[in-house]
Design a protein around this motif. Sequence first.
Motif, PDB file in Angstrom:
ATOM      1  N   UNK A  47       6.211 -19.359   7.024  1.00 54.78           N
ATOM      2  CA  UNK A  47       5.242 -18.865   6.966  1.00 54.78           C
ATOM      3  C   UNK A  47       5.021 -16.790   7.722  1.00 54.78           C
ATOM      4  N   UNK A  48       6.104 -16.711   8.686  1.00 56.13           N
ATOM      5  CA  UNK A  48       6.372 -16.015   8.973  1.00 56.13           C
ATOM      6  C   UNK A  48       6.926 -14.721   8.008  1.00 56.13           C
ATOM      7  N   UNK A  49       8.129 -14.823   7.127  1.00 52.44           N
ATOM      8  CA  UNK A  49       8.308 -13.929   5.755  1.00 52.44           C
ATOM      9  C   UNK A  49       6.726 -13.896   4.815  1.00 52.44           C
ATOM     10  N   UNK A  50       5.997 -14.767   4.794  1.00 52.11           N
ATOM     11  CA  UNK A  50       5.044 -13.740   3.256  1.00 52.11           C
ATOM     12  C   UNK A  50       3.791 -13.303   4.320  1.00 52.11           C
ATOM     13  N   UNK A  51       3.360 -13.990   5.783  1.00 52.67           N
ATOM     14  CA  UNK A  51       2.129 -13.697   6.475  1.00 52.67           C
ATOM     15  C   UNK A  51       2.951 -11.788   6.595  1.00 52.67           C
ATOM     16  N   UNK A  52       3.886 -11.868   6.663  1.00 53.35           N
ATOM     17  CA  UNK A  52       4.068 -10.337   7.081  1.00 53.35           C
ATOM     18  C   UNK A  52       4.229  -9.998   5.975  1.00 53.35           C
ATOM     19  N   UNK A  53       4.728 -10.030   4.748  1.00 57.64           N
ATOM     20  CA  UNK A  53       4.549  -9.397   3.236  1.00 57.64           C
ATOM     21  C   UNK A  53       2.736  -9.306   3.399  1.00 57.64           C
ATOM     22  N   UNK A  54       2.357 -10.346   3.310  1.00 59.64           N
ATOM     23  CA  UNK A  54       0.566 -10.367   2.735  1.00 59.64           C
ATOM     24  C   UNK A  54       0.051  -9.184   3.723  1.00 59.64           C
ATOM     25  N   UNK A  55       0.167  -9.072   5.366  1.00 55.76           N
ATOM     26  CA  UNK A  55      -0.924  -8.095   6.153  1.00 55.76           C
ATOM     27  C   UNK A  55       0.171  -7.100   5.396  1.00 55.76           C
ATOM     28  N   UNK A  56       1.497  -6.212   4.984  1.00 54.38           N
ATOM     29  CA  UNK A  56       1.589  -5.266   4.540  1.00 54.38           C
ATOM     30  C   UNK A  56       1.336  -4.668   3.165  1.00 54.38           C
ATOM     31  N   UNK A  57       0.485  -5.538   2.930  1.00 51.69           N
ATOM     32  CA  UNK A  57      -0.092  -5.663   1.088  1.00 51.69           C
ATOM     33  C   UNK A  57       0.804  -5.512   0.390  1.00 51.69           C
ATOM     34  N   UNK A  58       1.276  -7.205   0.247  1.00 49.77           N
ATOM     35  CA  UNK A  58       2.700  -6.848  -0.728  1.00 49.77           C
ATOM     36  C   UNK A  58       2.525  -8.511  -1.279  1.00 49.77           C
TER      37      UNK A  58
END
Length: 182
Positions: A47-58
């Motif tokens: 959850x931490x990894x994908x939320x960090x990526x999505x919030x940075x438009x990845x």
Amino acid sequence: AYLYDFFYEMNSGMWKPWSEAMPSAKMNAGTAYEAIVVPTVDSTRMSYCFSTLVLRNKHVVCPGPTGTGKSVDITRFLEKDAPDDMLSMFVTFSAQTHVNQTQDFLDSKLDKRRRGVYGPPAGKKYAVFVDDLNMPKKDEYGAQPPLELLRQWFDHGGWYDRRDLTFSRVVDIVMMAAMGPP
């Protein structure tokens, strides 16, 4: 212990185990059984990894075995933790998913920005979650047409309108997907 067992905590400047970042598993007495989600070290890390990526438009693909909580974690993030300017769009693929269905569904959710450009309402961003990405049936050439539509968006920034064969540019979208083993 492996590197993946720890995260760097910025405030203290130290590496800490993921177990310290896990939210508590509190639930109300009347919570429906199917709504109970017990966090684990793996779900917390993912959850931490994908939320960090999505919030940075990845864009993010979460592969893994069936029943490991990929879809639940992504859906929970989109419904509860996503920022206010991020709208959610949920697409579930199956063996019967057809490319025209996929394109019609996506087109129905997009607003026209200007001639040939489509996207979410102004000032917003769409998080498109495709569940069971690996499920569409292969055609006689080995391709999976719904995936080819998404690939066309990744490669060219949009797709062709089937009615008048003009290119439609699709903007302000971040793609998320969950899939089982191929």
